[in-house]
Design a protein around this motif. Structure first.
Motif, short mmCIF file in Angstrom:
data_model
loop_
_atom_site.label_atom_id
_atom_site.label_comp_id
_atom_site.label_asym_id
_atom_site.label_seq_id
_atom_site.Cartn_x
_atom_site.Cartn_y
_atom_site.Cartn_z
N MET A 34 0.81 -1.21 0.00
CA MET A 34 0.00 0.00 0.00
C MET A 34 0.85 1.27 0.00
O MET A 34 0.32 2.35 -0.17
N GLY A 35 2.15 1.17 0.27
CA GLY A 35 2.95 2.36 0.42
C GLY A 35 2.90 2.84 1.85
O GLY A 35 2.25 2.27 2.73
N ASP A 36 3.57 3.98 2.09
CA ASP A 36 3.69 4.48 3.46
C ASP A 36 2.51 5.34 3.89
O ASP A 36 2.27 5.51 5.07
N VAL A 37 1.80 5.93 2.93
CA VAL A 37 0.70 6.83 3.27
C VAL A 37 -0.60 6.04 3.36
O VAL A 37 -1.00 5.35 2.42
N ARG A 38 -1.25 6.14 4.49
CA ARG A 38 -2.55 5.49 4.67
C ARG A 38 -3.58 6.54 5.05
O ARG A 38 -3.29 7.46 5.81
N ASN A 39 -4.77 6.37 4.52
CA ASN A 39 -5.86 7.31 4.77
C ASN A 39 -7.07 6.56 5.30
O ASN A 39 -7.19 5.34 5.14
N VAL A 40 -7.99 7.32 5.90
CA VAL A 40 -9.26 6.77 6.38
C VAL A 40 -10.38 7.68 5.92
O VAL A 40 -10.32 8.91 6.12
N LEU A 41 -11.38 7.11 5.29
CA LEU A 41 -12.62 7.82 4.97
C LEU A 41 -13.72 7.24 5.85
O LEU A 41 -14.06 6.06 5.72
N TRP A 42 -14.24 8.06 6.72
CA TRP A 42 -15.26 7.63 7.67
C TRP A 42 -16.57 8.33 7.32
O TRP A 42 -16.74 9.51 7.57
N ILE A 43 -17.46 7.59 6.69
CA ILE A 43 -18.74 8.14 6.25
C ILE A 43 -19.79 7.81 7.31
O ILE A 43 -20.00 6.64 7.64
N MET A 44 -20.43 8.83 7.83
CA MET A 44 -21.49 8.63 8.82
C MET A 44 -22.74 9.36 8.36
O MET A 44 -22.73 10.58 8.19
N CYS A 45 -23.80 8.60 8.12
CA CYS A 45 -25.10 9.20 7.86
C CYS A 45 -25.75 9.54 9.19
O CYS A 45 -25.34 9.08 10.24
N ASP A 46 -26.80 10.33 9.13
CA ASP A 46 -27.51 10.71 10.35
C ASP A 46 -28.91 10.12 10.31
O ASP A 46 -29.70 10.42 9.41
N GLN A 47 -29.20 9.26 11.27
CA GLN A 47 -30.53 8.67 11.43
C GLN A 47 -30.85 7.64 10.35
O GLN A 47 -32.01 7.43 10.00
N LEU A 48 -29.84 6.96 9.84
CA LEU A 48 -30.04 5.90 8.85
C LEU A 48 -30.23 4.56 9.55
O LEU A 48 -29.35 4.09 10.25
N ARG A 49 -31.38 3.93 9.33
CA ARG A 49 -31.65 2.61 9.90
C ARG A 49 -30.74 1.56 9.28
O ARG A 49 -30.41 1.63 8.08
N TRP A 50 -30.42 0.54 10.06
CA TRP A 50 -29.55 -0.52 9.56
C TRP A 50 -30.20 -1.31 8.43
O TRP A 50 -29.52 -1.81 7.53
N ASP A 51 -31.53 -1.42 8.44
CA ASP A 51 -32.22 -2.30 7.49
C ASP A 51 -32.80 -1.54 6.29
O ASP A 51 -33.62 -2.09 5.56
N TYR A 52 -32.36 -0.30 6.06
CA TYR A 52 -32.83 0.46 4.90
C TYR A 52 -31.75 0.58 3.84
O TYR A 52 -31.57 1.62 3.20
N LEU A 53 -31.03 -0.52 3.62
CA LEU A 53 -30.07 -0.67 2.54
C LEU A 53 -30.31 -2.03 1.91
O LEU A 53 -30.68 -2.98 2.61
N SER A 54 -30.09 -2.15 0.61
CA SER A 54 -30.36 -3.44 -0.02
C SER A 54 -29.39 -4.52 0.44
O SER A 54 -29.75 -5.69 0.52
N CYS A 55 -28.16 -4.15 0.79
CA CYS A 55 -27.22 -5.17 1.27
C CYS A 55 -27.61 -5.69 2.65
O CYS A 55 -27.12 -6.74 3.09
N TYR A 56 -28.50 -4.99 3.35
CA TYR A 56 -29.05 -5.47 4.62
C TYR A 56 -30.46 -6.03 4.45
O TYR A 56 -31.13 -6.33 5.44
N GLY A 57 -30.94 -6.12 3.20
CA GLY A 57 -32.17 -6.85 2.96
C GLY A 57 -33.42 -6.06 2.66
O GLY A 57 -34.50 -6.65 2.57
N HIS A 58 -33.32 -4.73 2.48
CA HIS A 58 -34.55 -4.00 2.16
C HIS A 58 -35.05 -4.41 0.78
O HIS A 58 -34.29 -4.41 -0.19
N PRO A 59 -36.33 -4.76 0.65
CA PRO A 59 -36.81 -5.31 -0.62
C PRO A 59 -37.06 -4.28 -1.72
O PRO A 59 -37.14 -4.65 -2.89
#
Length: 541
Positions: A1-26
């Motif tokens: 990866m090289g010496d430089v490492r980064n972090v992207l931390w995406i945080m939504c506000d008030q997003l339910r765990w089950d309102y994404l298709s990868c968590y099963g929302h139909p």
């Protein structure tokens, strides 16, 4: 990866765990967030440390439980001197930046007492949860203790949306049939398109600001906390997202008649509050939830823009990406609105972590059911950036064992903990209890979830036989042993060291068994001293 490492931390506000298709929302398809899950690990049992914005975020930013950092409610300042993730990262040469919301209120009284100028470098860091304020915008509020949204308002005026508080009157308002301006604060108007071109609304704007930050950093290592304000209320979204979902896409509420008959004082008081009475109405749900889904769909589309940007610049090769939320939203489940209590729609969140290290190749695209907590992200990010561990400060755990090994770890946490201080809430007025007793603590293990309510009996749910948490077994004599065991787990958690943050474990080990230099305690005579230290008493030093 090289010496430089980064972090992207995406945080939504008030997003339910089950309102994404990868968590099963139909009905709600989120291919770009799913794409991240396919390259990383999806955590299916991730819990925040409080089901409300401010305390949840303060735990995330400090890596510490609410009972440790003390900022237990929105508007309660994070005290001066409380170490944050940004403070730790800065020590190892990483730029920690905020793009969006923190919901922090600065401890101005403490800063004044210590003589810290709020405009100084230290004062800015103390006021911004340790982050560099690349673009601080909490939304939801006019200018005030949370900072308002002056830069976003300035941007909107620069593109021709020149109104008083255009955040409120454009980005979060719609137009009626006669062209009248109708506020998105009123749930009745959630179906209207926001009175703003989509590209100028909050989510695309903040996403572009995050990309601008990455461009400016060049080869400097960074952590970018892209903290989106949506899908938090006001529930209103610009076209075309306002019309993508209809009442037939609204899932039936998860609730039962038995819940209405539950006489637990805290739960009953919340059901009686205006927010919960409102979201218990089907008409409200059918008006609000399609807009909520549209806001999430817009977020997913912007994640596609962001991830394509990162791919073109090779950032996926050296950037850890975490996608999560600060809490959920009841949306009428359990006869509740908002996110006040501890049912899964409120306290359980989506968490997807992409680790670019080759050690993570074995787990890509997998899901894990170990109990993880929001405070685990701070030690995970620090370890990824090469910072030394700080177990005397950080109460979370590095997620690397779950990111790198497909087999269950030999030892992981048995319980997840979350806390809630409802001293300022309408429910306490309804109950009539003292503010010092307005305290709830949730503990859950692989099967059970218990909510300890100060002054009242505990609530208890069997997640194996009742995964929807419809039946409170807290008064059932048959579950007395379970309640006793889980209440003991809370007591054991509460007794752990959590404020001995100035003394790391290795320093304590060096001190163990000795006395301060020049101090002699318990020696009878010179010969005992010589036998202990191997030199004459006259040569002590």
């Amino acid at each position: 990866m090289g010496d430089v490492r980064n972090v992207l931390w995406i945080m939504c506000d008030q997003l339910r765990w089950d309102y994404l298709s990868c968590y099963g929302h139909p009905h709600l398809h989120t291919p770009n967030i799913d794409r991240l899950a396919a390259r990383g690990v999806r955590f299916d049992r991730a819990y925040v440390q409080s089901p409300f914005c401010g305390p949840s975020r303060m735990s995330a930013y400090t890596g510490r439980y609410c009972r440790s950092h003390g900022a237990t409610w929105n508007g309660f300042p994070l005290r001066v001197g409380e170490p944050t993730l940004g403070d730790h990262l800065r020590k190892v040469g990483v730029v920690p930046a905020i793009v969006g919301k923190t919901h922090m209120v600065a401890d101005t009284e403490g800063m004044e007492w210590l003589g810290i100028d709020p405009g100084s470098t230290i004062g800015v860091h103390v006021s911004e949860c340790g982050f560099e304020p690349w673009e601080r915008d909490d939304g939801l509020h006019p200018p005030g203790p949370y900072g308002g949204h002056p830069r976003y308002d300035e941007y909107l005026r620069s593109v021709g949306i020149d109104r008083d508080d255009p955040w409120d009157t454009a980005a979060n308002s719609g137009r009626g049939d006669d062209g009248e301006l109708l506020s998105g604060w009123l749930l009745k108007y959630s179906h209207l398109p926001a009175d703003i071109p989509e590209e100028h609304s909050e989510t695309p704007y903040m996403t572009r600001r995050a990309m601008a930050f990455m461009e400016e950093m060049g080869d400097r290592p960074w952590l970018c906390h892209l903290s989106l304000i949506k899908p938090h209320w006001p529930y209103i979204v610009p076209a075309p997202y306002h019309a993508m979902y209809r009442p037939e896409h609204v899932l039936p509420p998860v609730r039962s008649q038995a819940e209405l008959e539950n006489d637990h004082p805290v739960y009953k008081a919340y059901r009686e509050s205006r927010i919960c009475r409102s979201f218990s109405r089907d008409a409200v749900r059918e008006r609000v939830i399609p807009a909520y889904m549209g806001l999430i769909k817009q977020i997913d589309d912007q994640m596609g823009v962001l991830f394509d940007f990162m791919e073109k610049r090779g950032l996926f090769g050296n950037t850890m990406i975490a996608f999560t939320s600060d809490h959920g939203d009841y949306l009428g489940d359990h006869w509740m609105g908002e996110k006040d209590l501890f049912h899964d729609p409120s306290v359980r969140v989506p968490l997807i972590v992409y680790d670019p290290r080759p050690e993570a190749d074995a787990t890509r695209g997998t899901a894990r059911d170990e109990l993880v907590e929001m405070i685990d992200l701070a030690p995970t990010f620090l370890a990824f950036q090469g910072a030394p561990p700080k177990p005397h400060i950080l109460e979370g755990r590095d997620l690397a064992p779950l990111l790198h090994d497909s087999a269950p770890p030999a030892r992981w946490r048995r319980y997840a903990i979350s806390e809630y201080d409802y001293a300022t809430r309408e429910a306490r007025q309804i109950i009539g209890n003292d503010q010092k007793d307005a305290r709830l603590i949730m503990v859950r293990d692989a099967r059970w979830k218990l909510i300890f309510a100060e002054g009242f009996r505990s609530m208890l749910f069997d997640l194996e036989t009742d995964p929807d948490e419809l039946t409170d077994l807290g008064a059932d004599p048959a579950t007395a042993d379970v309640r006793e065991r889980l209440e003991a787990a809370i007591f054991a958690w509460a007794r752990q060291h959590h404020n001995r943050i100035t003394m790391p474990p290795d320093a304590i080990e060096r001190m163990t068994g000795g006395e301060p230099p020049g101090v002699l305690i318990g020696f009878w005579d010179e010969s005992e001293y010589e036998a202990t230290f191997g030199r004459p008493f006259s040569e002590r030093g």
